[in-house]
Every structure is written in C-alpha cells, then in structure tokens.
Design a protein around this motif. Structure first.
Motif, short mmCIF file in Angstrom:
data_model
loop_
_atom_site.label_atom_id
_atom_site.label_comp_id
_atom_site.label_asym_id
_atom_site.label_seq_id
_atom_site.Cartn_x
_atom_site.Cartn_y
_atom_site.Cartn_z
N UNK A 189 -22.47 30.92 -23.16
CA UNK A 189 -22.40 31.38 -22.18
C UNK A 189 -20.58 30.47 -21.23
N UNK A 190 -21.06 28.61 -22.14
CA UNK A 190 -20.25 27.63 -22.04
C UNK A 190 -18.91 28.71 -22.17
N UNK A 191 -18.53 29.41 -23.07
CA UNK A 191 -17.33 29.54 -24.48
C UNK A 191 -17.60 30.73 -23.53
N UNK A 192 -17.96 31.45 -22.89
CA UNK A 192 -17.05 33.06 -22.60
C UNK A 192 -16.43 32.80 -20.81
N UNK A 193 -17.99 31.78 -20.70
CA UNK A 193 -16.95 31.25 -18.41
C UNK A 193 -15.42 30.75 -19.04
#
Length: 336
Positions: free
Chosen positions: A244-248
């Motif tokens: 999720x951090x990378x996606x955001x």
C-alpha cells in the motif's frame, strides 16, 4: 558460550526487535503521508483555476459514518487541454457503501446523459466537472436522488499507475478489440485479443476505453464496472495491502479527492469488510431516451422520479415481510 558470542546474540536480537518496531511505524507513516497527498490544495489542485467558483458552490453533505455514503469516481482524458483547464470526465461512476449491511453497489453514469447542471445551463453530465467537483457531485446527486458526499478524480496516467502498482490484473477479455487513431498520434491505440490474460496498466486502459462496437458507451460502462471490481478484489489481497505505501506513492500525483484521512480510514475499513452487491448502468435501458438537443446527440431520462426510485430500491431495498405460520394454524391445515 563465550562472552563475545553472547554479546553478538544480544546485538542480533536488539536489531531484530528494533526492525520489528520500526517497520510498522514506517509502514503506517508511509500510508498516512500517501493518503495525505491525495487531497490537493492551492496551486497543485487540478481545480486551482476554479477555486472562486468552487467557493460559491454548496458543500457536499457531511457523512456521519453510519448511514449510506456515496463516492463519485471520475476519470478524465487530459490530452489536448490547456494548462489549468479541467477536461470533461471520460467516465463517471458512483460507489455506494452501506456500513450497516456491509455492501457496496456500483453505478456507472452514461457520460452523454443530459441533465441540469446546478447554477449552469443543462448539458451532458460529463461537463459538470468543468465547473468544479462540488458541482459535479451535486449534478450526480440530483440525478440519482441520493446524497453524494465525496469525489475521487484521476486521469489516464493515474489509472495506469494504479493497475501497474498492484501488479496488474488477471482478466477475461470477451472479444478482440482494435482501434487506431492518427489524431492521438497512436499514443492510446487499442489492440487486445480475446481470452483470459494478465492486463498491465496500459492494456487495462485499452480495455476500459474501448467503445467501438454496436452498443458503444453502453457496453463500455459495463466493462468499466467489471474491471473496477477486479481491481478492488486485487487490492484486498494480502500482497496489495503490504504494498500500500508504494501504491499510494505511485498514484498520488495523479489523484485528487475531498476525502480527509479520517474518512479514508473509515471507508477503507468498511470497504475491506464489505461485499460487492451489484452494479448498474444509469440511466438503465428502459428509462432512457435518445434525442438531439442543440445539434448534439444526447441521452435523456424519460422519468426522473422513476429513475430515483429505481436507485433507492437498489441501495435501500424494501424489507419483505414473511408471514409466520403459527403452530395452531399448522395443526388446523393438517386436520382439514
């Protein structure tokens, strides 16, 4: 065991403990920063040229956290527009979440639907966003007859980045799709083959954009809803949650929303626990008309009240009372 060996073991344990503590802090801090970056203000907002107009537009209704909540999802094609200009929406969907029933329903709105644009003249609904997101939410709310509290706005690149950041999606393409445009310098040509395949961001964009068949936008909106459900399922997987951090980080530059972090957390929690209960086209085939207004072909709603009741019956289905048969009645029916 020597003192040196013991000291080494303690150092390794200390590092492991520190890593175990640090990673969750890093993970949630990264998520927080990523979510915070989705809401754009000032010069970085895609609507910075409309800020005075937006200030005069009515604010969307506040969501209290327990009742039905609706989010307008808009995808735009920014090619060929001037700097600071807001393009018409290429696709419009409304996701409704019921926090009590833990259900999600998805509506896709035909972009040529002719409606009254609040504080402006009547036009196709895809023009509403050019007057700002509050105007777009109000126009959609007036059409569906339900409050729309939030919006999410992105462009082609944001969609591509989202699909790529979750590792693509396994999806069945129902037929060969081919389209070429010299006007676009072939940047967004479409060339997909029928069959089950792994779609990356570029291929996914081709799939959801294709409308060069007999039913044009009617079938395209259905494909968009189906693919969005597949993306949502992939997002709920453990792998995507860890990423999720990378996606955001990857999608943030291309997304704008009025959701604050508190509401994002609440909606994410509801969404994770909820199931997709269905999806519909607005207006449905039996409630639309096709007319020419001002020299342009548009889609009209035959009866707005019936359309709004149709939406209400979907998001708030009527409770069916089941008659209970008493023991005495059962005995009587047996002896008759």
């Amino acid at each position: 065991m020597t003192k040196k060996t013991k000291r080494t073991i303690w150092w390794v344990l200390a590092i492991l403990i520190l890593a175990a503590i640090s990673y969750p802090v890093y993970y949630f801090t990264s998520i927080y920063n990523g979510l915070e970056g989705l809401q754009k203000e000032g010069d970085v907002s895609p609507f910075n040229q409309l800020q005075q107009v937006e200030a005069a537009a009515p604010e969307p209704p506040k969501w209290e956290g327990t009742e039905l909540v609706s989010i307008l999802i808009m995808g735009v094609d920014g090619r060929g527009v001037s700097d600071g200009e807001v393009p018409r929406s290429d696709s419009m969907m409304v996701a409704t979440l019921d926090p009590v029933q833990k259900s999600i329903h998805l509506f896709s709105i035909l972009r040529d639907t002719y409606v009254e644009i609040p504080d402006h003249q009547s036009d196709r609904i895809n023009s509403a966003i050019t007057h700002g997101p509050n105007t777009a939410m109000k126009a959609v709310s007036n059409l569906l007859g339900i409050p729309v509290q939030y919006y999410v706005y992105t462009d082609f690149q944001g969609f591509i980045k989202l699909v790529d950041s979750i590792g693509g999606v396994d999806f069945y393409v129902e037929k060969n799709m081919k389209y070429s445009s010299k006007a676009d310098k072939h940047e967004y040509d479409i060339d997909l083959k029928e069959g089950q395949q792994h779609l990356d961001g570029d291929m996914a964009l081709q799939y959801v954009r294709f409308r060069h068949d007999a039913l044009s936008d009617f079938t395209r909106t259905g494909r968009q809803r189906d693919f969005l459900k597949a993306v949502a399922d992939k997002m709920k997987s453990t792998t995507s949650i860890m990423k999720l951090p990378s996606i955001l980080e990857q999608v943030s530059p291309f997304v704008d929303t009025n959701l604050d972090i508190s509401d994002m957390w609440k909606l994410a929690n509801i969404g994770y626990q909820s199931k997709m209960s269905g999806s519909e086209q607005i207006p449905p085939m039996n409630m639309l008309g096709e007319e020419t207004i001002g020299g342009a072909s548009v889609i009209t709603v035959k009866n707005l009240e019936k359309l709004q009741q149709y939406v209400q019956d979907i998001v708030n289905p009527p409770v069916v009372e089941v008659e209970t048969v008493t023991d005495k009645e059962q005995v009587g029916s047996i002896t008759d």
